[in-house]
Design an enzyme around this catalytic site. Structure first.
Site, mmCIF file in Angstrom:
data_model
loop_
_atom_site.group_PDB
_atom_site.id
_atom_site.type_symbol
_atom_site.label_atom_id
_atom_site.label_comp_id
_atom_site.label_asym_id
_atom_site.label_seq_id
_atom_site.Cartn_x
_atom_site.Cartn_y
_atom_site.Cartn_z
ATOM 1 N N CYS A 16 2.010 2.376 6.172
ATOM 2 C CA CYS A 16 3.099 1.249 6.178
ATOM 3 C C CYS A 16 4.318 0.856 6.017
ATOM 4 O O CYS A 16 5.532 1.851 6.930
ATOM 5 C CB CYS A 16 3.177 1.140 4.165
ATOM 6 S SG CYS A 16 1.425 0.869 3.723
ATOM 7 N N GLY A 43 1.927 -1.543 9.376
ATOM 8 C CA GLY A 43 0.407 -2.218 8.659
ATOM 9 C C GLY A 43 0.270 -3.582 8.748
ATOM 10 O O GLY A 43 1.334 -4.652 9.035
ATOM 11 N N ASN A 117 5.795 3.654 0.970
ATOM 12 C CA ASN A 117 5.175 4.292 2.296
ATOM 13 C C ASN A 117 5.089 5.518 2.042
ATOM 14 O O ASN A 117 5.379 6.482 1.767
ATOM 15 C CB ASN A 117 5.957 4.250 3.631
ATOM 16 C CG ASN A 117 5.408 4.240 5.032
ATOM 17 O OD1 ASN A 117 5.742 5.150 5.814
ATOM 18 N ND2 ASN A 117 3.890 4.656 4.951
ATOM 19 N N GLY A 118 3.679 5.970 1.628
ATOM 20 C CA GLY A 118 3.120 7.301 2.167
ATOM 21 C C GLY A 118 2.170 7.244 1.164
ATOM 22 O O GLY A 118 0.960 7.173 1.113
ATOM 23 N N TYR A 257 2.761 9.075 18.100
ATOM 24 C CA TYR A 257 2.302 7.313 17.287
ATOM 25 C C TYR A 257 2.509 6.429 16.964
ATOM 26 O O TYR A 257 2.674 5.332 17.102
ATOM 27 C CB TYR A 257 0.508 7.785 17.794
ATOM 28 C CG TYR A 257 -0.719 6.811 17.150
ATOM 29 C CD1 TYR A 257 -0.816 5.578 18.380
ATOM 30 C CD2 TYR A 257 -0.486 5.887 15.810
ATOM 31 C CE1 TYR A 257 -1.751 4.499 17.782
ATOM 32 C CE2 TYR A 257 -1.460 4.851 15.450
ATOM 33 C CZ TYR A 257 -1.841 3.792 16.505
ATOM 34 O OH TYR A 257 -2.766 2.901 16.935
#
Length: 493
Positions: A16, A43, A117-118, A257
């Protein structure tokens, strides 16, 4: 409504993106929109923005890309001098509208909006505890667990509430959070996911998952937020609170990436790091070939690095449809059966009769790579030598990456020679862990390498289910928001 078409890719899925801004006098909702637009790669399932003006929190979140979710009427009603934003790829909970973020929790002076985020590895245990205390959950995300954990903390001061939650949470979290009067940001003690602090305008401050978002909104990078750090931003300025942080475990896939190549982490431009990965691959796995093709776009820089180090000319042998996966229109079975051809188109005149070095960021399940190699050979490539920037992925991730279960990971089931035969390559070379660390240019102990080594930074349940919080959650309306549908018209998707 159906979800976005899944992009055909061999790479792990993004997590995210989060954003935050405190800037009196600025159009914070509009700035948040453009920042989220820059973080769209993190995301593509849903997007949302919450704003606050000292009295009210307003929130708007929907399924879809940033450009599909927000319109001028929506942004105009998201008023205030501070905001947080979120782009979601689901790593905990289904891809449904009730799981869109920011999350709203609490009420009155303790109401908060939170973007995460996580991935929290002990979310199920904490959820059961909060359920018993009478907290109502309207989603099936670990993000709502974090929000309610903060609300439930036995303290008045919000910093102490956040500290309490950080002491209970296990796993990865980079978070932006609003109260009606204050912007907060905090990062887990391991620093698994990135988070940075910037400045904007005349004394304004911003928080973002990646530095690439800052340039798009005219902000300047101040520094990275440290693992275990809490930031509070209010009319008195910026205050920092440091928590104990021992081991570091930044996800190495941010370098390989996830993050955009124009982002900076640990003072290193990621494009340069990816070029160095390609150069290390050329040293570790040389081959006689005619051209080097980097799989676009994630391996373009690595392909350039391989070509430069090997002396083999680079070539653009594959053209990518960059809008693949950005539609809500379901393909027919005939179109779906085209598979990788929907995403890549080979340049036959470039490939015909050539020995090709094909450079990619990773091989996860091994479902798409054989199709890409077959596509190149059908276009006339004489040989295809596969080179991969990530070492063999043998273990799943539990810290915010939707990768695969262990039984789905091809490198957990096959040896490198077996994988070579399975994907149809003439040779196969993976970058070693040591080669990857040399390319990144930071100490090995700063990173989480668990997907390669199986050595997780914290204990994990080895077959955790991303839908573990689905059972029993009450289904909320199409979006959690303070505004009702009369005030902000629904965006037609």
């Amino acid at each position: 409504m159906t979800g976005l078409i899944t992009p055909l890719t061999e790479s792990p899925r993004e997590e995210c993106g989060v954003f935050g801004i405190y800037a009196p006098g600025e159009e914070v909702s509009r700035i948040s929109f453009f920042a989220l637009f820059a973080l769209q790669h993190r995301g593509q399932e849903s997007s949302g923005i919450a704003t606050a003006d000292g009295y009210t929190i307003r929130n708007y979140a929907r399924m879809g890309l940033v450009s599909q979710v927000f319109s001028e009427p929506v942004l105009n009603q998201l008023t205030g001098h501070m905001a947080i934003g979120h782009n979601r790829y689901s790593t905990s909970g289904s891809s449904v509208s009730c799981n869109a973020q920011p999350i709203i929790a609490g009420e009155g002076e303790f109401q908060i909006a939170l973007a995460h985020n996580g991935n929290i590895t002990n979310a199920a245990e904490l959820r059961r505890e909060l359920d018993e205390l009478g907290y109502i959950f309207k989603s099936s995300t670990d993000s709502e667990v974090i929000a309610n954990l903060i609300i439930s903390a036995p303290y008045i001061d919000m910093i102490e509430r956040i500290r309490y939650a950080m002491g209970r949470l296990q796993g990865a979290y980079s978070i932006t959070m609003l109260t009606k009067e204050t912007l907060y940001a905090f990062r887990d003690p391991l620093g698994v996911r990135p988070l940075c602090l910037g400045s904007i305008g005349n004394g304004g401050s911003v928080i973002a998952s990646e530095t690439c978002a800052l340039g798009h909104i005219g902000a300047e990078l101040v520094r990275e937020i440290e693992p275990g750090e809490i930031i509070r931003i209010d009319p008195n300025g910026i205050e920092s609170y440091k928590e104990e942080s021992g081991r570091r475990a930044l996800c190495i896939f941010e370098y390989i990436y996830f993050a955009r190549p124009d982002s900076i982490m640990n003072d290193r431009l990621l494009y340069s790091a990816r070029q160095a990965m390609g150069a290390e691959l050329a040293k570790e796995h040389p081959v006689d070939a005619d051209i080097v093709v980097g799989v676009p776009d994630s391996a373009t820089a690595a392909g350039a690095g391989y070509a430069l180090a090997s002396g083999i000319p680079p070539a653009e042998g594959l053209i990518k449809n960059r809008y693949m996966g950005r539609t809500f229109i379901e393909p027919t079975q005939r179109i779906r059966d085209l598979g990788v051809k929907l995403k890549f188109n080979p340049l036959q005149s470039i490939l015909s009769g050539k020995r090709v070095v094909l450079v990619d960021d990773s091989i996860v399940r091994g479902t798409t790579t054989p199709q890409v190699i077959k596509l190149l050979k059908k276009a006339g490539a004489k040989e295809v030598h596969m080179r991969v920037c990530a070492p063999p992925i043998q273990h799943p991730c539990f810290f915010g990456v939707d990768m695969a279960t262990r039984r789905e990971l091809i490198a957990a089931r096959m040896s490198v020679p077996q994988i070579k035969d399975y994907i149809g390559a003439d040779s196969l070379g993976y970058l070693s862990v040591d080669g990857l660390i040399r390319a990144v240019g930071a100490p090995k102990n700063k990173f989480c390498l668990a997907c390669f080594t199986g050595e997780y930074p914290v204990p994990v349940q080895l077959e955790m289910d991303k839908f573990v919080l689905e059972g029993g959650s009450e289904k909320r309306e199409d979006v959690i928001r303070v505004l009702d549908s009369e005030e902000i018209p629904a965006v037609s998707l």
